[in-house]
Design a protein around this motif. Structure first.
Motif, PDB file in Angstrom:
ATOM      1  N   ASP A  65       0.829  -1.206   0.000  1.00 55.43           N
ATOM      2  CA  ASP A  65       0.000   0.000   0.000  1.00 55.43           C
ATOM      3  C   ASP A  65       0.866   1.260   0.000  1.00 55.43           C
ATOM      4  O   ASP A  65       0.490   2.286   0.559  1.00 55.43           O
ATOM      5  N   ARG A  66       2.055   1.213  -0.626  1.00 57.20           N
ATOM      6  CA  ARG A  66       2.979   2.337  -0.573  1.00 57.20           C
ATOM      7  C   ARG A  66       2.435   3.595  -1.251  1.00 57.20           C
ATOM      8  O   ARG A  66       2.878   4.716  -0.978  1.00 57.20           O
ATOM      9  N   GLY A  67       1.459   3.423  -2.137  1.00 55.21           N
ATOM     10  CA  GLY A  67       0.873   4.601  -2.774  1.00 55.21           C
ATOM     11  C   GLY A  67       0.083   5.454  -1.817  1.00 55.21           C
ATOM     12  O   GLY A  67      -0.201   6.631  -2.118  1.00 55.21           O
ATOM     13  N   GLY A  68      -0.302   4.926  -0.694  1.00 56.33           N
ATOM     14  CA  GLY A  68      -1.077   5.687   0.289  1.00 56.33           C
ATOM     15  C   GLY A  68      -0.221   6.370   1.329  1.00 56.33           C
ATOM     16  O   GLY A  68      -0.768   6.887   2.308  1.00 56.33           O
ATOM     17  N   TYR A  69       1.107   6.358   1.170  1.00 56.09           N
ATOM     18  CA  TYR A  69       2.016   6.972   2.125  1.00 56.09           C
ATOM     19  C   TYR A  69       2.746   8.146   1.482  1.00 56.09           C
ATOM     20  O   TYR A  69       3.002   8.163   0.268  1.00 56.09           O
ATOM     21  N   ARG A  70       3.111   9.102   2.286  1.00 52.28           N
ATOM     22  CA  ARG A  70       3.853  10.277   1.804  1.00 52.28           C
ATOM     23  C   ARG A  70       5.184  10.327   2.526  1.00 52.28           C
ATOM     24  O   ARG A  70       5.243  10.273   3.759  1.00 52.28           O
ATOM     25  N   ASP A  71       6.249  10.457   1.743  1.00 48.51           N
ATOM     26  CA  ASP A  71       7.604  10.568   2.276  1.00 48.51           C
ATOM     27  C   ASP A  71       8.060  12.001   2.105  1.00 48.51           C
ATOM     28  O   ASP A  71       8.458  12.426   1.016  1.00 48.51           O
ATOM     29  N   SER A  72       7.982  12.799   3.178  1.00 49.39           N
ATOM     30  CA  SER A  72       8.357  14.208   3.097  1.00 49.39           C
ATOM     31  C   SER A  72       9.845  14.401   2.844  1.00 49.39           C
ATOM     32  O   SER A  72      10.274  15.419   2.320  1.00 49.39           O
ATOM     33  N   GLY A  73      10.646  13.381   3.198  1.00 46.24           N
ATOM     34  CA  GLY A  73      12.084  13.498   2.965  1.00 46.24           C
ATOM     35  C   GLY A  73      12.443  13.395   1.493  1.00 46.24           C
ATOM     36  O   GLY A  73      13.463  13.945   1.062  1.00 46.24           O
ATOM     37  N   ASP A  74      11.652  12.679   0.708  1.00 46.27           N
ATOM     38  CA  ASP A  74      11.929  12.536  -0.722  1.00 46.27           C
ATOM     39  C   ASP A  74      11.057  13.445  -1.569  1.00 46.27           C
ATOM     40  O   ASP A  74      11.081  13.365  -2.802  1.00 46.27           O
ATOM     41  N   ALA A  75      10.249  14.317  -0.947  1.00 43.52           N
ATOM     42  CA  ALA A  75       9.332  15.163  -1.720  1.00 43.52           C
ATOM     43  C   ALA A  75      10.094  16.199  -2.533  1.00 43.52           C
ATOM     44  O   ALA A  75      11.053  16.824  -2.056  1.00 43.52           O
ATOM     45  N   THR A  76       9.674  16.381  -3.778  1.00 42.75           N
ATOM     46  CA  THR A  76      10.235  17.387  -4.693  1.00 42.75           C
ATOM     47  C   THR A  76       9.084  18.149  -5.327  1.00 42.75           C
ATOM     48  O   THR A  76       7.910  17.817  -5.152  1.00 42.75           O
ATOM     49  N   THR A  77       9.451  19.168  -6.125  1.00 46.89           N
ATOM     50  CA  THR A  77       8.409  19.942  -6.806  1.00 46.89           C
ATOM     51  C   THR A  77       7.658  19.071  -7.804  1.00 46.89           C
ATOM     52  O   THR A  77       6.429  19.141  -7.926  1.00 46.89           O
ATOM     53  N   ALA A  78       8.406  18.198  -8.497  1.00 38.66           N
ATOM     54  CA  ALA A  78       7.767  17.312  -9.474  1.00 38.66           C
ATOM     55  C   ALA A  78       6.986  16.202  -8.794  1.00 38.66           C
ATOM     56  O   ALA A  78       5.987  15.717  -9.324  1.00 38.66           O
ATOM     57  N   ASN A  79       7.479  15.762  -7.617  1.00 37.24           N
ATOM     58  CA  ASN A  79       6.815  14.665  -6.902  1.00 37.24           C
ATOM     59  C   ASN A  79       6.605  15.089  -5.445  1.00 37.24           C
ATOM     60  O   ASN A  79       7.395  14.745  -4.567  1.00 37.24           O
ATOM     61  N   PRO A  80       5.549  15.876  -5.194  1.00 35.35           N
ATOM     62  CA  PRO A  80       5.364  16.430  -3.838  1.00 35.35           C
ATOM     63  C   PRO A  80       5.090  15.384  -2.769  1.00 35.35           C
ATOM     64  O   PRO A  80       5.262  15.650  -1.588  1.00 35.35           O
ATOM     65  N   PHE A  81       4.657  14.182  -3.118  1.00 32.79           N
ATOM     66  CA  PHE A  81       4.348  13.143  -2.123  1.00 32.79           C
ATOM     67  C   PHE A  81       5.517  12.197  -1.870  1.00 32.79           C
ATOM     68  O   PHE A  81       5.466  11.386  -0.962  1.00 32.79           O
ATOM     69  N   GLY A  82       6.588  12.274  -2.624  1.00 31.68           N
ATOM     70  CA  GLY A  82       7.719  11.391  -2.439  1.00 31.68           C
ATOM     71  C   GLY A  82       7.409   9.968  -2.849  1.00 31.68           C
ATOM     72  O   GLY A  82       6.257   9.597  -3.091  1.00 31.68           O
ATOM     73  N   THR A  83       8.440   9.179  -2.985  1.00 30.04           N
ATOM     74  CA  THR A  83       8.300   7.769  -3.363  1.00 30.04           C
ATOM     75  C   THR A  83       8.738   6.890  -2.198  1.00 30.04           C
ATOM     76  O   THR A  83       9.837   7.069  -1.666  1.00 30.04           O
ATOM     77  N   VAL A  84       7.898   5.949  -1.792  1.00 30.24           N
ATOM     78  CA  VAL A  84       8.207   5.033  -0.684  1.00 30.24           C
ATOM     79  C   VAL A  84       8.844   3.775  -1.264  1.00 30.24           C
ATOM     80  O   VAL A  84       8.181   2.974  -1.929  1.00 30.24           O
ATOM     81  N   SER A  85      10.137   3.617  -1.014  1.00 33.43           N
ATOM     82  CA  SER A  85      10.868   2.452  -1.513  1.00 33.43           C
ATOM     83  C   SER A  85      10.876   1.350  -0.450  1.00 33.43           C
ATOM     84  O   SER A  85      10.325   1.505   0.642  1.00 33.43           O
ATOM     85  N   LEU A  86      11.563   0.226  -0.768  1.00 31.53           N
ATOM     86  CA  LEU A  86      11.679  -0.865   0.199  1.00 31.53           C
ATOM     87  C   LEU A  86      12.435  -0.417   1.440  1.00 31.53           C
ATOM     88  O   LEU A  86      12.054  -0.738   2.573  1.00 31.53           O
ATOM     89  N   VAL A  87      13.502   0.362   1.227  1.00 37.08           N
ATOM     90  CA  VAL A  87      14.254   0.872   2.373  1.00 37.08           C
ATOM     91  C   VAL A  87      13.375   1.782   3.217  1.00 37.08           C
ATOM     92  O   VAL A  87      13.399   1.743   4.463  1.00 37.08           O
ATOM     93  N   ASP A  88      12.577   2.631   2.541  1.00 33.32           N
ATOM     94  CA  ASP A  88      11.668   3.505   3.287  1.00 33.32           C
ATOM     95  C   ASP A  88      10.645   2.687   4.073  1.00 33.32           C
ATOM     96  O   ASP A  88      10.277   3.045   5.205  1.00 33.32           O
ATOM     97  N   ALA A  89      10.151   1.601   3.471  1.00 29.02           N
ATOM     98  CA  ALA A  89       9.171   0.760   4.158  1.00 29.02           C
ATOM     99  C   ALA A  89       9.776   0.115   5.406  1.00 29.02           C
ATOM    100  O   ALA A  89       9.138   0.041   6.462  1.00 29.02           O
ATOM    101  N   ILE A  90      11.020  -0.367   5.268  1.00 24.69           N
ATOM    102  CA  ILE A  90      11.705  -0.953   6.432  1.00 24.69           C
ATOM    103  C   ILE A  90      11.916   0.102   7.502  1.00 24.69           C
ATOM    104  O   ILE A  90      11.681  -0.129   8.703  1.00 24.69           O
ATOM    105  N   TYR A  91      12.347   1.274   7.085  1.00 24.81           N
ATOM    106  CA  TYR A  91      12.578   2.374   8.033  1.00 24.81           C
ATOM    107  C   TYR A  91      11.289   2.758   8.734  1.00 24.81           C
ATOM    108  O   TYR A  91      11.227   2.891   9.964  1.00 24.81           O
ATOM    109  N   TYR A  92      10.234   2.942   7.973  1.00 26.62           N
ATOM    110  CA  TYR A  92       8.947   3.349   8.542  1.00 26.62           C
ATOM    111  C   TYR A  92       8.422   2.282   9.514  1.00 26.62           C
ATOM    112  O   TYR A  92       7.937   2.586  10.603  1.00 26.62           O
TER     113      TYR A  92
END
Length: 373
Positions: free
Chosen positions: A50-77
């Motif tokens: 369900d990574r599409g329902g999460y927002r990663d503020s650390g990876d947020a950019t102007t082109a991608n304001p919600f950020g991308t949740v990767s496997l590493v991000d999932a483990i971290y979260y």
């Protein structure tokens, strides 16, 4: 023979009670750590699905304001969420992700903490309690009874001692068998697991300070060696030992036993008496069985009003008199009249009845030297 059980008692005894499996606390800790890692891995998979329902503020950019949740991000979260750290840099933003967090990840967080922190505290507390109990037990251990071998004879000996007023905390069992360990623990007895022919095992059982030692293993050679070792560790203790064969009785006496019981001969005599006279066999069995409504053999002190009278004139049936550490039969001329300091071996009702009160239970004065003013 036991009395028939009532329907309620029969139903109660028919309940299934499985024995608890004894495992090391460290094994339990390892098992629960693996379970905690299982929860961690399952939560990572759930977040990735369900990574599409999460927002990663650390990876947020102007082109991608919600950020991308990767496997590493999932483990971290998952790690910071289950450990209740929660930095807030990755957060659920969709309704689905928030519901999953509320009803799946939050219970998983609680289970994770219980498995890790709760189990660690439990292990430390359990080990601490056990060490404290053993230390306190050893501090108060002394003038106790050591029972070597917890088979049928050993259990019967302990039951007799307890039924005659000995505290269970004053009994220590020595036996190498796991079955005996479980049975003795079920009977609320302290157990030292090991070979009773080894000095270190007997030292742990406190043989050096024991008042009495009962030796009743299933092998005569083990009984002889255990008796010899006990006598070397404690020259003053009273040792009662059982042997199966008559020919081994002198050897175990030479090893230091004060009293020797020949189990095979005793059973054989009872069988013979029951064959010749079923009534006599029943009486003998009654005498050897503790409690109930029948008879019992007991040793008691002499009362003041019994001094100077013949043994045959007492309410109890006197069968022997102990005088100056020697045993005399009631008809021996030496004990024609009872004297102060005598002790009586009597046959009396196993249960105190109004018409047959037990001497010493109604505030009578004893005539032994220990009770003189």
């Amino acid at each position: 023979m036991r009395a028939p059980l009532s329907p309620d008692a029969d139903q109660a005894t028919s309940l299934v009670a499985l024995p608890e499996r004894e495992r090391s606390p460290w094994w339990e800790l390892g098992r629960r750590i693996l379970a905690a890692f299982g929860i961690l891995a399952g939560t990572v998979v759930l977040v990735m699905i369900d990574r599409g329902g999460y927002r990663d503020s650390g990876d947020a950019t102007t082109a991608n304001p919600f950020g991308t949740v990767s496997l590493v991000d999932a483990i971290y979260y998952t790690t910071v969420t289950l450990s209740t750290t929660g930095y807030g840099d990755i957060a659920p933003v969709s309704d689905q992700a928030r519901l999953v967090n509320a009803f799946v990840i939050t219970p998983a967080r609680i289970a994770f903490l219980v498995l890790l922190i709760g189990t660690t505290l439990e292990v430390l507390a359990q080990r601490g309690r056990e060490m404290f109990r053993i230390a306190r037990w050893r501090k108060h251990m002394g003038h106790h009874v050591v029972v070597i071998g917890y088979g049928t004879k050993g259990r019967s000996a302990v039951d007799t001692l307890v039924n005659n007023g000995l505290d269970r905390e004053s009994v220590v069992v020595v036996d190498p068998s796991p079955e005996a360990l479980a049975e003795a623990h079920a009977d609320q007895l302290a157990v030292v697991t090991g070979d009773a022919t080894r000095r270190e095992v007997l030292r742990r059982a406190g043989v050096a300070t024991a008042d009495q030692v009962i030796v009743t293993t299933d092998r005569d050679d083990t009984n002889v060696l255990a008796t010899l070792t006990v006598r070397q560790l404690n020259p003053d203790t009273f040792i009662v030992a059982a042997v199966r064969e008559q020919e081994n009785a002198p050897l175990i006496r030479q090893s230091g036993a004060n009293s020797v019981i020949i189990s095979a001969d005793a059973v054989g005599r009872l069988l013979g008496l029951s064959t010749l006279s079923p009534t006599l066999g029943t009486v003998m069995e009654d005498l050897l069985t503790y409690g109930g409504e029948g008879l019992e053999v007991a040793e008691r002190e002499l009362l003041v009003n019994e001094v100077g009278v013949p043994p045959q004139s007492l309410p109890d049936q006197v069968i022997a008199v102990v005088r100056d550490e020697k045993v005399y039969r009631y008809f021996d001329p030496v004990v024609t009249l009872l004297a102060r300091g005598d002790r009586l071996v009597v046959v009396r009702p196993a249960k105190e009845l109004p018409w047959a009160p037990r001497p010493g239970t109604h505030n009578e004065d004893f005539a032994s030297d220990d009770h003189e003013d």
